[in-house]
Design a protein around this motif. Structure first.
Motif, PDB file in Angstrom:
ATOM      1  N   HIS A 201       2.082   1.824  -3.419  1.00 39.09           N
ATOM      2  CA  HIS A 201       1.759   2.432  -4.555  1.00 39.09           C
ATOM      3  C   HIS A 201       1.198   3.740  -4.237  1.00 39.09           C
ATOM      4  O   HIS A 201       0.811   4.071  -5.460  1.00 39.09           O
ATOM      5  CB  HIS A 201       0.372   1.391  -4.200  1.00 39.09           C
ATOM      6  CG  HIS A 201      -0.432   1.738  -5.154  1.00 39.09           C
ATOM      7  ND1 HIS A 201      -0.399   0.800  -6.680  1.00 39.09           N
ATOM      8  CD2 HIS A 201      -1.575   2.170  -5.255  1.00 39.09           C
ATOM      9  CE1 HIS A 201      -1.536   1.432  -7.595  1.00 39.09           C
ATOM     10  NE2 HIS A 201      -2.695   1.795  -6.684  1.00 39.09           N
ATOM     11  N   GLY A 202       1.580   4.590  -3.206  1.00 40.46           N
ATOM     12  CA  GLY A 202       0.896   6.176  -3.400  1.00 40.46           C
ATOM     13  C   GLY A 202       1.340   6.837  -2.060  1.00 40.46           C
ATOM     14  O   GLY A 202       1.414   5.872  -1.116  1.00 40.46           O
ATOM     15  N   GLU A 203       1.078   8.057  -2.072  1.00 37.34           N
ATOM     16  CA  GLU A 203       1.675   9.246  -1.567  1.00 37.34           C
ATOM     17  C   GLU A 203       0.479   9.879  -0.643  1.00 37.34           C
ATOM     18  O   GLU A 203       0.849  11.608  -0.401  1.00 37.34           O
ATOM     19  CB  GLU A 203       2.229   9.826  -1.468  1.00 37.34           C
ATOM     20  CG  GLU A 203       4.060   8.450  -1.505  1.00 37.34           C
ATOM     21  CD  GLU A 203       5.346   9.084  -1.645  1.00 37.34           C
ATOM     22  OE1 GLU A 203       5.177  11.218  -1.358  1.00 37.34           O
ATOM     23  OE2 GLU A 203       6.006   9.258  -1.948  1.00 37.34           O
ATOM     24  N   THR A 204      -0.534   9.682  -1.013  1.00 39.48           N
ATOM     25  CA  THR A 204      -1.820  10.159  -0.437  1.00 39.48           C
ATOM     26  C   THR A 204      -1.835  10.058   0.806  1.00 39.48           C
ATOM     27  O   THR A 204      -1.825   9.687   1.424  1.00 39.48           O
ATOM     28  CB  THR A 204      -3.155   9.734  -1.002  1.00 39.48           C
ATOM     29  OG1 THR A 204      -4.466   8.148  -0.654  1.00 39.48           O
ATOM     30  CG2 THR A 204      -2.964   9.875  -2.998  1.00 39.48           C
TER      31      THR A 204
ATOM     32  N   VAL B 271       1.199  -1.243  -0.146  1.00 36.01           N
ATOM     33  CA  VAL B 271       0.431   0.208  -0.368  1.00 36.01           C
ATOM     34  C   VAL B 271       0.834   1.085   0.085  1.00 36.01           C
ATOM     35  O   VAL B 271       0.245   1.854  -1.015  1.00 36.01           O
ATOM     36  CB  VAL B 271      -1.013  -0.047   1.481  1.00 36.01           C
ATOM     37  CG1 VAL B 271      -1.533   1.072   1.300  1.00 36.01           C
ATOM     38  CG2 VAL B 271      -1.293  -1.293   0.775  1.00 36.01           C
ATOM     39  N   ALA B 272       1.634   0.998   0.504  1.00 38.47           N
ATOM     40  CA  ALA B 272       2.413   2.721   1.438  1.00 38.47           C
ATOM     41  C   ALA B 272       3.667   2.797  -0.381  1.00 38.47           C
ATOM     42  O   ALA B 272       3.509   4.052  -0.464  1.00 38.47           O
ATOM     43  CB  ALA B 272       3.722   1.871   1.972  1.00 38.47           C
TER      44      ALA B 272
ATOM     45  N   ALA C  66      -1.749   2.325   5.291  1.00 40.07           N
ATOM     46  CA  ALA C  66       0.052   1.714   5.192  1.00 40.07           C
ATOM     47  C   ALA C  66       0.139   1.332   6.914  1.00 40.07           C
ATOM     48  O   ALA C  66       0.701   0.751   7.539  1.00 40.07           O
ATOM     49  CB  ALA C  66       0.624   2.432   4.475  1.00 40.07           C
TER      50      ALA C  66
ATOM     51  N   HIS D  55      -3.128   6.036   1.476  1.00 42.91           N
ATOM     52  CA  HIS D  55      -1.832   5.537   1.647  1.00 42.91           C
ATOM     53  C   HIS D  55      -1.393   5.593   3.269  1.00 42.91           C
ATOM     54  O   HIS D  55      -0.742   4.107   3.183  1.00 42.91           O
ATOM     55  CB  HIS D  55      -1.149   5.706   0.669  1.00 42.91           C
ATOM     56  CG  HIS D  55      -2.065   5.059  -0.784  1.00 42.91           C
ATOM     57  ND1 HIS D  55      -2.663   6.141  -1.632  1.00 42.91           N
ATOM     58  CD2 HIS D  55      -2.045   4.108  -1.344  1.00 42.91           C
ATOM     59  CE1 HIS D  55      -3.208   5.910  -2.731  1.00 42.91           C
ATOM     60  NE2 HIS D  55      -2.325   4.656  -2.831  1.00 42.91           N
TER      61      HIS D  55
ATOM     62  N   ASP E 172       8.325   5.509  -1.371  1.00 42.28           N
ATOM     63  CA  ASP E 172       8.127   4.044  -1.404  1.00 42.28           C
ATOM     64  C   ASP E 172       9.485   2.814  -1.845  1.00 42.28           C
ATOM     65  O   ASP E 172       9.527   1.740  -1.546  1.00 42.28           O
ATOM     66  CB  ASP E 172       7.679   4.168  -3.590  1.00 42.28           C
ATOM     67  CG  ASP E 172       8.732   5.372  -4.366  1.00 42.28           C
ATOM     68  OD1 ASP E 172       9.414   5.732  -3.653  1.00 42.28           O
ATOM     69  OD2 ASP E 172       8.462   4.949  -5.601  1.00 42.28           O
TER      70      ASP E 172
END
Length: 403
Positions: free
Chosen positions: A298-301, A295-296, A308, A304, A368
């Protein structure tokens, strides 16, 4: 099963769970505030996080001596020593360092708070000592559940206790920690840890004979590697979120949910171990850490980061409590002092390294990349759990193979 639990067992576990909660308020306060205070007091900005690292070093160097001390003088005596010298003394020195604006005195206070942590880490093993075998997994997890209180009161203390001393606000939270340590001492005075039964005493095997045990190595791997990955990613999270332009309120929200993920499952982890077995809980913890990394990366919203860190916290809970429970099956009462000491010494060696490496690795790898760099560690955890699963299967099939 609950009807066989004696009132004294319940009281002992309640005392240990309360002591755990009060200690973890100190740990969360240090993680939240000591770096900020260090940045203000240090002449060199590079030394800002030294007080936080000092707490980890204090834990590291005290862990094994604490275990051996309690093996000789008893759990209660050791806990009272750690709480008085480490908790009360460390909080007082930290507050004095703030009052005097003396950076190295503040660092020394945090170092002693690390010694407090070294003794407090054995609350979970004391729960195993005071509980019957059937109650033991639940007792360990209930003591760990004290962290739920700290998830709320630790950040609250770090922020709101600053209003106690308007002229020197940053000293307030540390004075509160000293008062809580005094309360912990009063509670632990009522703790009663029974002597091991005669059949559990006897000659102790040398560590050279205990260390190669497969189940010991799995217990150590699950607790130590799971803890190291969790601390490294937890320490890096505020830095990564700030780099992604999130404000401190959003960072605090994610960290609070992470701490809840670490400790809230403890209310049921022991029950799950009893129902499903240690191996399945370790496998589930390993899978949750792997899912967290995915999850981490996969994105930085905000979503996320939140998901994570929650998954990482729950995964750590299953690995740490499962590993601690498994460890209690690998030694006799005579051997527990050195075995538990070596276990926690190994854990905090890796935890200290993880906390120190987090910032250095985040800078070149990014958030990431840092998470993906954890995959080899997760692979080692997977191998350890797979071995335990195979060993369980072999042990269960052995009686049927006999003529």
């Amino acid at each position: 099963m609950s009807s066989s639990i004696t009132p004294r067992e319940r009281v002992n576990v309640l005392l240990l769970a309360t002591a755990q909660a009060l200690f973890l308020i100190a740990a969360v306060t240090v993680m939240t505030l000591s770096g900020v205070v260090g940045e203000r007091l240090a002449t060199d900005p590079a030394l800002a996080t030294l007080p936080v690292a000092a707490m980890m070093v204090g834990t590291l160097v005290t862990t094994l001596p604490a275990s051996l001390f309690m093996k000789r003088f008893g759990r209660r005596t050791g806990f009272l020593l750690g709480t008085s010298v480490g908790g009360v003394g460390g909080a007082a020195l930290a507050a004095a360092g703030v009052f005097a604006e003396a950076f190295w005195l503040f660092v020394l206070g945090n170092l002693l708070l690390g010694a407090y942590q070294a003794f407090a880490m054995y609350y979970r093993f004391a729960a195993a000592d005071v509980a019957s075998p059937a109650f033991r997994p639940r007792a360990i997890s209930l003591v760990m559940a004290g962290g739920v209180v700290a998830a709320f009161l630790g950040p609250w203390n770090a922020h709101h206790a600053q209003a106690l001393l308007p002229d020197t606000p940053e000293a307030g939270p540390y004075l509160v920690l000293g008062a809580l340590a005094l309360l912990t001492m009063a509670l632990l005075a009522w703790l009663r840890v029974p002597a091991p039964p005669p059949e559990e005493r006897g000659p102790a095997r040398p560590m050279a004979e205990i260390l190669p045990q497969g189940r010991f190595l799995v217990a150590l791997t699950a607790a130590a590697l799971g803890y190291a990955v969790m601390v490294l990613l937890m320490t890096a999270t505020p830095l990564a979120m700030r780099q992604a332009d999130f404000d401190m309120g959003q960072v605090a929200l994610v960290m609070q949910w992470h701490v809840l993920g670490m400790f809230a499952p403890s209310f049921v982890t022991g029950h799950l171990i009893t129902r499903l077995g240690i191996t399945r809980i370790l496998a589930l913890g390993n899978a949750l850490v792997l899912f967290s990394v995915a999850v981490a990366a996969h994105g930085e919203t905000l979503g996320h980061f939140w998901l994570a860190l929650v998954l990482l916290g729950v995964g750590w809970n299953f690995l740490f409590i499962g590993g601690s429970t498994l460890l209690t099956t690998t030694h006799t009462a005579t051997e527990k002092g050195k075995v538990q000491g070596v276990n926690d010494l190994t854990i905090f060696t890796l935890v200290t390294a993880g906390s120190l490496l987090a910032g250095a690795l985040l800078r070149p790898l990014g958030w990431d990349g840092l998470n993906l760099a954890m995959l080899p560690v997760v692979a080692l955890l997977t191998i350890a759990v797979a071995w335990l699963w195979f060993d369980d299967t072999r042990a269960s099939s052995a009686p049927r193979a006999e003529p």
